[in-house]
Design a protein around this motif. Structure first.
Motif, PDB file in Angstrom:
ATOM      1  N   THR A  53       1.233  -1.075  -0.137  1.00 33.75           N
ATOM      2  CA  THR A  53      -0.137   0.224   0.176  1.00 33.75           C
ATOM      3  C   THR A  53       0.954   1.366  -0.012  1.00 33.75           C
ATOM      4  N   PHE A  54       0.080   2.382  -0.085  1.00 34.75           N
ATOM      5  CA  PHE A  54       1.335   3.631  -0.580  1.00 34.75           C
ATOM      6  C   PHE A  54       0.125   4.476  -0.516  1.00 34.75           C
ATOM      7  N   ASN A  55       0.916   5.970  -0.856  1.00 25.13           N
ATOM      8  CA  ASN A  55      -0.333   7.363  -0.659  1.00 25.13           C
ATOM      9  C   ASN A  55       1.350   8.097  -1.230  1.00 25.13           C
ATOM     10  N   GLY A  56       0.963   9.424  -2.035  1.00 23.01           N
ATOM     11  CA  GLY A  56       2.273  10.126  -2.325  1.00 23.01           C
ATOM     12  C   GLY A  56       2.335  10.153  -3.584  1.00 23.01           C
ATOM     13  N   ALA A  57       2.524   8.429  -4.310  1.00 22.25           N
ATOM     14  CA  ALA A  57       3.069   8.981  -6.195  1.00 22.25           C
ATOM     15  C   ALA A  57       1.243   7.757  -6.136  1.00 22.25           C
ATOM     16  N   ASP A  58       1.686   7.776  -8.182  1.00 21.65           N
ATOM     17  CA  ASP A  58       0.781   7.131  -8.054  1.00 21.65           C
ATOM     18  C   ASP A  58       1.432   5.803  -8.748  1.00 21.65           C
ATOM     19  N   GLU A  59       0.276   4.831  -8.676  1.00 22.57           N
ATOM     20  CA  GLU A  59       1.384   3.333  -9.405  1.00 22.57           C
ATOM     21  C   GLU A  59       2.433   3.423 -10.626  1.00 22.57           C
ATOM     22  N   THR A  60       1.790   4.198 -11.265  1.00 25.07           N
ATOM     23  CA  THR A  60       2.990   3.959 -12.637  1.00 25.07           C
ATOM     24  C   THR A  60       4.471   4.262 -11.857  1.00 25.07           C
ATOM     25  N   PHE A  61       4.338   5.464 -10.694  1.00 21.55           N
ATOM     26  CA  PHE A  61       5.584   6.064 -10.640  1.00 21.55           C
ATOM     27  C   PHE A  61       5.693   4.955  -9.609  1.00 21.55           C
ATOM     28  N   ILE A  62       4.902   4.346  -8.695  1.00 19.89           N
ATOM     29  CA  ILE A  62       5.521   3.376  -7.296  1.00 19.89           C
ATOM     30  C   ILE A  62       6.403   2.443  -8.397  1.00 19.89           C
ATOM     31  N   ARG A  63       5.967   1.153  -9.570  1.00 19.01           N
ATOM     32  CA  ARG A  63       6.496   0.375  -9.982  1.00 19.01           C
ATOM     33  C   ARG A  63       7.697   0.686 -10.878  1.00 19.01           C
ATOM     34  N   HIS A  64       7.928   2.161 -11.106  1.00 18.89           N
ATOM     35  CA  HIS A  64       9.294   2.394 -11.838  1.00 18.89           C
ATOM     36  C   HIS A  64      10.025   2.583 -10.393  1.00 18.89           C
ATOM     37  N   TYR A  65      10.293   2.935  -9.539  1.00 18.03           N
ATOM     38  CA  TYR A  65      10.776   4.024  -8.142  1.00 18.03           C
ATOM     39  C   TYR A  65      11.228   2.089  -7.573  1.00 18.03           C
ATOM     40  N   PHE A  66      10.736   2.013  -7.384  1.00 18.01           N
ATOM     41  CA  PHE A  66      11.352   0.045  -6.784  1.00 18.01           C
ATOM     42  C   PHE A  66      11.102  -0.468  -8.610  1.00 18.01           C
ATOM     43  N   SER A  67      11.096  -0.682  -9.218  1.00 14.40           N
ATOM     44  CA  SER A  67      12.176  -2.098  -9.892  1.00 14.40           C
ATOM     45  C   SER A  67      10.461  -2.776 -10.022  1.00 14.40           C
TER      46      SER A  67
END
Length: 104
Positions: A53-67
């Motif tokens: 779970t996350f907030n502060g960014a969208d899913e595309t950003f999270i997937r990219h940031y965490f590879s």
């Protein structure tokens, strides 16, 4: 909070990834959540099993940031060439390189 349900083919450990020393702008809290700054974003993440779970960014950003958009099993299979690497892979299961801004 938005969430990503990770499949068994997407090994990921938030604790190993953020706690391994590759980032310095993240802090872990007693409830198991992590809060960090990436560029101009303040992001909160928490992993329970296969759910991130996350907030502060969208899913595309999270997937990219965490590879999470990379095929980690294929990458690991290509480097698993000796007992030392195999041990590292086993001990660091789910650790991913983050794609942080260069100045961070």
């Amino acid at each position: 909070m938005p969430r990503i349900v990770l499949s068994p083919q997407e090994p990921f450990s938030l604790d190993q990834t953020l706690g391994c020393g590759q980032v310095f702008r993240w802090n872990r809290f007693p409830d198991g959540s992590w809060i960090g700054v990436v560029g101009d974003r303040v992001i909160r993440c928490r992993q329970k099993g296969s759910v991130l779970t996350f907030n502060g960014a969208d899913e595309t950003f999270i997937r990219h940031y965490f590879s999470l958009d990379l095929d980690l099993p294929t990458i690991l299979a290509s480097i698993d060439v000796d007992p030392f690497i195999q041990t590292a892979i086993e001990q660091c299961r789910g650790l991913r390189l983050v794609r942080q801004p260069a100045w961070e």
